[in-house]
Motif scaffolding. Structure first.
Motif, PDB file in Angstrom:
ATOM      1  N   ALA A   1       0.543   5.589  -0.342  1.00  0.00           N
ATOM      2  CA  ALA A   1      -0.344   6.752  -0.329  1.00  0.00           C
ATOM      3  C   ALA A   1       0.144   7.762  -1.357  1.00  0.00           C
ATOM      4  O   ALA A   1       1.347   8.008  -1.477  1.00  0.00           O
TER       5      ALA A   1
ATOM      6  N   LEU B   1      -3.809   4.636  -1.647  1.00  0.00           N
ATOM      7  CA  LEU B   1      -4.705   5.501  -0.889  1.00  0.00           C
ATOM      8  C   LEU B   1      -4.429   6.923  -1.364  1.00  0.00           C
ATOM      9  O   LEU B   1      -3.355   7.472  -1.102  1.00  0.00           O
TER      10      LEU B   1
ATOM     11  N   THR C   1     -11.746  11.830   1.264  1.00  0.00           N
ATOM     12  CA  THR C   1     -10.590  10.994   0.976  1.00  0.00           C
ATOM     13  C   THR C   1     -10.081  10.465   2.312  1.00  0.00           C
ATOM     14  O   THR C   1     -10.416  11.016   3.361  1.00  0.00           O
ATOM     15  N   PRO C   2      -9.268   9.386   2.281  1.00  0.00           N
ATOM     16  CA  PRO C   2      -8.680   8.732   1.131  1.00  0.00           C
ATOM     17  C   PRO C   2      -9.696   8.000   0.250  1.00  0.00           C
ATOM     18  O   PRO C   2     -10.781   7.655   0.681  1.00  0.00           O
ATOM     19  N   GLN C   3      -9.237   7.795  -1.004  1.00  0.00           N
ATOM     20  CA  GLN C   3      -9.942   6.945  -1.944  1.00  0.00           C
ATOM     21  C   GLN C   3      -8.977   5.818  -2.303  1.00  0.00           C
ATOM     22  O   GLN C   3      -7.796   6.070  -2.557  1.00  0.00           O
ATOM     23  N   PHE C   4      -9.479   4.597  -2.305  1.00  0.00           N
ATOM     24  CA  PHE C   4      -8.629   3.405  -2.264  1.00  0.00           C
ATOM     25  C   PHE C   4      -8.869   2.523  -3.479  1.00  0.00           C
ATOM     26  O   PHE C   4      -9.979   2.012  -3.667  1.00  0.00           O
TER      27      PHE C   4
ATOM     28  N   LEU D   1      -9.069   4.398   7.974  1.00  0.00           N
ATOM     29  CA  LEU D   1      -8.208   3.698   7.038  1.00  0.00           C
ATOM     30  C   LEU D   1      -8.431   2.189   7.126  1.00  0.00           C
ATOM     31  O   LEU D   1      -8.452   1.492   6.108  1.00  0.00           O
TER      32      LEU D   1
ATOM     33  N   LEU E   1     -11.467   1.247   5.087  1.00  0.00           N
ATOM     34  CA  LEU E   1     -11.217   1.245   3.643  1.00  0.00           C
ATOM     35  C   LEU E   1     -10.496  -0.022   3.200  1.00  0.00           C
ATOM     36  O   LEU E   1     -10.817  -0.619   2.182  1.00  0.00           O
ATOM     37  N   LEU E   2      -9.509  -0.424   3.975  1.00  0.00           N
ATOM     38  CA  LEU E   2      -8.689  -1.566   3.583  1.00  0.00           C
ATOM     39  C   LEU E   2      -9.451  -2.888   3.630  1.00  0.00           C
ATOM     40  O   LEU E   2      -8.983  -3.891   3.085  1.00  0.00           O
TER      41      LEU E   2
ATOM     42  N   ILE F   1       0.841  -1.198   0.000  1.00  0.00           N
ATOM     43  CA  ILE F   1       0.000   0.000   0.000  1.00  0.00           C
ATOM     44  C   ILE F   1       0.872   1.243   0.000  1.00  0.00           C
ATOM     45  O   ILE F   1       1.774   1.389   0.826  1.00  0.00           O
TER      46      ILE F   1
ATOM     47  N   HIS G   1      -5.072  10.721  -0.989  1.00  0.00           N
ATOM     48  CA  HIS G   1      -5.601  11.532   0.109  1.00  0.00           C
ATOM     49  C   HIS G   1      -5.288  13.003  -0.097  1.00  0.00           C
ATOM     50  O   HIS G   1      -4.185  13.371  -0.516  1.00  0.00           O
TER      51      HIS G   1
ATOM     52  N   GLN H   1      -1.755  -1.243  -4.084  1.00  0.00           N
ATOM     53  CA  GLN H   1      -2.999  -0.528  -3.798  1.00  0.00           C
ATOM     54  C   GLN H   1      -2.628   0.883  -3.372  1.00  0.00           C
ATOM     55  O   GLN H   1      -1.635   1.088  -2.671  1.00  0.00           O
TER      56      GLN H   1
END
Length: 233
Positions: free
Chosen positions: A10, A105, A164-167, A119, A122-123, A8, A107, A103
C-alpha cells in the motif's frame, strides 16, 4: 500472476496540509477515538492480510509522524512526499524494489473507513488496466462556467465519483505517472495517469461510508462510521 501469488504494497500519500479543514495541523493528524486519522487508515490496511507493507509519503519536515507508534512499525516505510499528490505517490513507487512483481493499493491518508470487503473486490481485478473504488452518481450533475452558472446537465448514468484505494501494477503505474508529469498534466488520482497512458481502469462499486475527511463536518461523519465499524467487530 494470480491474486494469491501477487505481492501487495500500500502507498499512502500523506504530505498534504489539508487547508480546507481549517485546523491547526494537517487533517491526517486530527484525532478520532484517541487515534489520528492516519493511524486509523494505516491500521485498516495493515490488518488486511494481503498487504505486507505500507509506504508513507510525508512532508520532509513533518513534526507529527515521529510522535506516533507508526513511525516505529517495521512494516512501514517512510519516504519524502512531493509538492503534489502525484509526486508523493511517485516517490513511494520509486522506493519499491522489483516493481514489476508488485501490485500497489494507493489510498488516501484521510480515508479511515475503508473496509476489507472493498479491498477484496479490488483484488479480484487481475488485468493490467487495474481498478479503482468508485461510487455511481446519485445526484443530478451540473457543469458550470467560470461564473458558476450552469452550462448543462450531465447524464448521471455514466458518472462515477472516484474513491481510493486505486489498484495497479507498480511498474505500470510508475511509468504512467512519470509520463503524465513530464507532459505537465494535472493528475488528481492514479487512474488519471493510467488513462493518459492508454489504459482503461475498471470501476469497482465501493461504499458510501468510505469518505475522505476534507472539511470540518466530515470529522463527525467519519467518527460515526468508525463507531459503527467497531460495533460490528
Amino acid at each position: 500472476m494470480t491474486a494469491l501469488s501477487r505481492q501487495i504494497i500500500a502507498v499512502v500519500p500523506a504530505a498534504g496540509v489539508g487547508s480546507r479543514m481549517q485546523a491547526d495541523k494537517p487533517k491526517q493528524y486530527l484525532r478520532i477515538y484517541g487515534k489520528t486519522i492516519l493511524e486509523h487508515t494505516v491500521g485498516a490496511l495493515l490488518s488486511y492480510p494481503p498487504v505486507k507493507r505500507v509506504i508513507l509519503a510525508v512532508a520532509e519536515n513533518d513534526p507529527y509522524l515521529r510522535r506516533l507508534p507508526l513511525a516505529r512499525d517495521s512494516r512501514i516505510q517512510i519516504v519524502s512526499g512531493g509538492e503534489t499528490r502525484a509526486e508523493s505517490v511517485l516517490n513511494g513507487l520509486k522506493a519499491i524494489e522489483n516493481p514489476e512483481r508488485i501490485q500497489v493499493l494507493v489510498h488516501d491518508a484521510a480515508r479511515p473507513c475503508i473496509t476489507h470487503e472493498d479491498l477484496d473486490k479490488l483484488l479480484r481485478v487481475t488485468d493490467e488496466n487495474g481498478a479503482i473504488l468508485a461510487l455511481p452518481a446519485v445526484d443530478t450533475i451540473k457543469t458550470s462556467d467560470v461564473r458558476q452558472q450552469i452550462i448543462r446537465t450531465e447524464d448521471r448514468n455514466f458518472i462515477w465519483l472516484a474513491q481510493t484505494p486505486q489498484f495497479f501494477r507498480a511498474d505500470v503505474l510508475l511509468r504512467a505517472l512519470e509520463q503524465a508529469l513530464a507532459q505537465g498534466f494535472n493528475i488528481t488520482d492514479e487512474a488519471s495517469a493510467m488513462e493518459l497512458a492508454g489504459f482503461r481502469p475498471h470501476l469497482v462499486t465501493g461504499r458510501s461510508d468510505n469518505i475522505k475527511v476534507t472539511r470540518p463536518e466530515d470529522l463527525a461523519l467519519a467518527e460515526f462510521y468508525l463507531s459503527q465499524k467497531n460495533k460490528i467487530k
